[in-house]
Design an enzyme around this catalytic site. Structure first.
Site, short mmCIF file in Angstrom:
data_model
loop_
_atom_site.label_atom_id
_atom_site.label_comp_id
_atom_site.label_asym_id
_atom_site.label_seq_id
_atom_site.Cartn_x
_atom_site.Cartn_y
_atom_site.Cartn_z
N LYS A 82 0.83 -1.21 0.00
CA LYS A 82 0.00 0.00 0.00
C LYS A 82 0.86 1.26 0.00
O LYS A 82 0.62 2.19 -0.79
CB LYS A 82 -0.89 0.01 1.25
CG LYS A 82 -1.56 1.34 1.54
CD LYS A 82 -2.43 1.29 2.76
CE LYS A 82 -1.75 1.59 4.07
NZ LYS A 82 -1.45 3.01 4.31
N ASN A 83 1.87 1.28 0.88
CA ASN A 83 2.62 2.53 1.04
C ASN A 83 3.61 2.79 -0.09
O ASN A 83 4.20 3.87 -0.17
CB ASN A 83 3.29 2.56 2.41
CG ASN A 83 2.25 2.69 3.52
OD1 ASN A 83 1.09 3.03 3.25
ND2 ASN A 83 2.64 2.41 4.75
N ARG A 115 -4.49 10.71 4.61
CA ARG A 115 -3.34 11.60 4.78
C ARG A 115 -2.32 11.49 3.66
O ARG A 115 -1.64 12.45 3.31
CB ARG A 115 -2.60 11.24 6.07
CG ARG A 115 -3.28 11.59 7.33
CD ARG A 115 -2.31 11.34 8.46
NE ARG A 115 -1.08 12.09 8.26
CZ ARG A 115 -0.91 13.35 8.59
NH1 ARG A 115 -1.88 14.00 9.17
NH2 ARG A 115 0.22 13.97 8.36
N ASP A 166 -4.78 12.59 13.40
CA ASP A 166 -5.57 11.38 13.19
C ASP A 166 -5.46 10.50 14.41
O ASP A 166 -5.11 10.96 15.49
CB ASP A 166 -5.17 10.65 11.91
CG ASP A 166 -3.78 10.07 11.98
OD1 ASP A 166 -3.15 10.17 13.05
OD2 ASP A 166 -3.33 9.51 10.98
N ASP A 224 4.31 0.19 12.31
CA ASP A 224 3.11 -0.48 11.79
C ASP A 224 3.00 -1.93 12.28
O ASP A 224 1.92 -2.50 12.28
CB ASP A 224 3.12 -0.48 10.26
CG ASP A 224 3.28 0.91 9.73
OD1 ASP A 224 2.27 1.54 9.42
OD2 ASP A 224 4.43 1.39 9.66
#
Ligand code: EPU
Length: 439
Positions: free
Chosen positions: A41-42, A111, A135, A323
Site C-alpha cells: 500500500k505505502n 493523509r 488522526d 506499523d
C-alpha cells in the site's frame, strides 16, 4: 463449528466491507495452507502520486484493491487523470493539462494525499493541497515536507485550511531532515527529480517503499542514487517519461499473517513475501518462538508452542516498524512473560490497547511505553478497529480469544487489506463478516 459452516453463516466476501461492517472471529488453532500478499500500500500510493510528474500512459502491476488506492485514484481523477484497475493491473493516463488541487474531502479521508504536493510543484510550479489534520495516532505535522520544499525554492501560503505552494523553477539544494520522515523524503524526492541541479537529502528515510519509489522514478528517467541509505542524491533532469512498474510486496501484510500464526500455531506459506524487507521483525519473531524461513515461492512460518515475551522498540527502517507494533503487542498479550514495548515514531499509537484490555489482556500503556504481561487466554468481546493496523491486530486477538470477538468499524481494515478475512479463512481461521448494522 467448522470454518465452512461459519462462512456460510457470515460470508467472507470483502464486498461486505462497508461503513459499520463487523468482523466476527472465533478462537482458531493450527492455521495451515498458503496465502499471497498484495503489493505494498505505502509504495503504490506514492508511485501513483509520482505518475503526475510526466504526461502519458503508465502501467502499474501488483496494485491491491483497497480503499486507499481507490481514494488516491479519485484524487488523481479530480485533477484530470484517467485510471482503470483490473485484477492487479492499474493503468493511469496523465494528461498535459491538469488542475493541481487536492481537495479537503479527499485529503481528510487519506493523509497520504499529501504525496501529490511534491510532484505537482515539480510539474506545474504550483499546488493547492488541503492541510491534513491529526488522526488516530495524534498530532501529525507536515512541517518537514514544507521546510524541505522551501529549500528547493517553493513559497507557501496557508489559508482556509489549504496550503498553496508556488515556485518559478525548483532549484536543487541540501535538505537535512530532523527525523527520517517517510512522507517528507518522498515529497522531496518527487520534487527534486525535476529541479535544476543537484539535491542532497540527508537523514532520509530508508524504507523499502522509498527504494521502490526511486526505482520507479529512475525508470522514468530520473537520476537518483543512495536510496535505501540516509543520504540520497538527486541530479535533476528536464523531463521524465511514463513507464511500466511492478510494486514490491506488502511487508506489513506479510507481518500480519506471521503474527496470526503466532496466535493460533500451525504452519503456513506466505507467497511473495520478502524477508530482506523485514529482517529486524523476523529476528524479534524468532526470539519469541516463531520459525520463519525464505523459500522459493515466499516465506514459510511455523509455530509449535506458546510464544515467549520479549522487549522491543519501534524505530525508522531498518528498525522494527511502528506499523508492526499492534501485532507485536497482541502477540505479547498471550505470550509467556512480560514484554516492554517502546513507541518511538507516533506517541499516540497505543489506542487499541484499551480494546485488548476489554478482551482480557494485561497491558499498561503510558506515553511512549507499554508493559504487556502475557495472560493464558483472551476472552472474546465486541471491540472497535481504531485504524488499519490496530484493526487487524484486534482480528488477530480474536483468533486466540475464547468465544466470539466482534471487530466493529472494520472498514478501517479495508483501507489497507484487500481481503484479510478471506485470506485468514482460507488458512482455516473461523472468521467472517456479520451483516453491517447501521445505527
Ligand atoms: N513528522 C513530523 N513532521 C513532518 C513529517 C513527519 O514531525 O513533516 C513526524 C511524524 O509526526 C511522526 C514521524 O515524523 O512522528 C514519522 O512520520 P513519517 O513522516 O515517517 O510517517 P508518514 O509518512 O506520515 C508513513 C506510513 C505510515 C507509517 C509511517 C512510519 C504511508 C502512507 N504511511 O507515514 O503507515 O506508520 O510512515 O513508518 O506511507 C499505515 O500504513 O497504516 C501507516 C500509517
Amino acid at each position: 463449528m467448522t470454518s465452512n459452516s461459519f462462512s456460510s453463516e457470515f460470508g467472507t466476501s470483502s464486498s461486505h466491507f462497508e461503513e459499520d461492517s463487523v468482523i466476527c472471529i472465533k478462537q482458531s488453532s493450527g492455521l495451515s495452507g498458503s496465502v499471497r500478499v498484495s503489493g505494498a500500500k505505502n509504495s503504490v500510493l506514492k508511485i501513483m502520486a509520482a505518475s503526475l510528474l510526466a504526461p502519458g500512459k503508465y502501467v502499474i502491476n501488483n496494485v491491491p484493491h483497497i480503499a486507499d488506492v481507490r481514494l488516491m485514484s479519485n484524487l488523481l481523477e479530480t485533477m484530470g487523470a484517467s485510471i482503470s484497475h483490473q485484477e492487479d493491473e492499474m493503468r493511469i493516463d496523465i494528461p498535459e493539462e491538469m488542475t493541481p488541487v487536492a481537495p479537503y474531502e479527499l485529503v481528510e479521508r487519506m493523509r497520504a494525499s499529501i504525496a501529490v504536493l511534491g510532484p505537482l510543484l515539480a510539474r506545474f510550479g504550483r499546488a493547492k493541497v488541503s492541510v491534513p489534520g491529526g488522526d488516530d495516532f495524534g498530532h501529525r505535522p507536515i512541517d518537514m515536507h514544507l521546510k524541505g520544499l522551501e529549500e528547493l525554492g517553493v513559497s507557501f501560503t496557508n489559508s482556509h485550511g489549504y496550503i498553496e505552494g508556488q515556485v518559478e523553477k525548483l532549484i536543487g539544494g541540501k535538505v537535512l531532515l530532523s527525523f527520517p520522515s517517510v512522507g517528507a523524503t518522498e515529497n522531496l524526492l518527487m520534487a527534486a527529480v525535476l529541479a535544476e541541479g543537484k539535491t542532497l537529502i540527508e537523514n532520509a528515510a530508508r524504507e523499502p517503499e522509498i527504494v521502490d519509489l526511486v526505482d520507479f522514478l529512475n525508470s522514468m528517467g530520473a537520476q537518483v542514487t543512495g536510496e535505501g541509505t540516509s543520504t540520497i542524491q538527486v541530479e535533476g533532469v528536464d523531463h521524465l517519461e511514463p513507464v511500466e512498474h511492478t510494486v514490491i510486496p506488502d511487508r506489513i501484510e506479510a507481518a500480519t499473517y506471521m503474527s496470526a500464526l503466532g496466535m493460533t500455531g500451525g504452519e503456513i506459506l506466505i507467497e511473495e513475501a520478502r524477508l530482506d524487507h523485514m529482517e529486524m521483525l523476523v529476528e524479534k519473531l524468532n526470539e519469541m518462538g516463531i520459525e520463519i524461513n525464505q523459500v522459493d515461492s515466499g516465506v514459510s512460518v511455523t509455530v509449535s508452542k506458546r510464544l515467549k515475551s520479549i522487549d522491543l522498540a519501534t524505530l525508522p527502517y531498518p528498525g522494527v516498524a511502528t506499523d508492526y507494533k499492534p501485532f507485536l503487542v497482541t502477540l505479547l498479550s498471550v505470550a509467556d512473560g512480560v514484554g516492554i514495548v517502546t513507541e518511538n515514531i507516533f506517541a499516540g499509537r497505543f489506542r487499541y490497547v484499551d480494546e485488548l484490555i476489554r478482551m482480557g489482556a494485561d497491558i499498561r500503556a503510558e506515553g511512549h511505553h507499554a508493559v504487556v504481561r502475557g495472560v493464558e487466554r483472551l476472552s472474546g468481546a465486541p471491540v472497535r478497529a481504531p485504524d488499519i493496523r490496530a484493526g487487524a491486530a484486534l482480528v488477530l486477538a480474536g483468533l486466540a480469544a475464547e468465544g466470539e470477538t466482534l471487530v466493529g468499524a472494520a472498514s478501517h481494515i479495508e483501507r489497507g487489506y484487500q481481503d484479510l478475512v478471506g485470506n485468514l479463512h482460507s488458512l482455516g481461521a473461523e472468521i467472517g463478516f456479520v451483516n453491517p448494522q447501521k445505527n
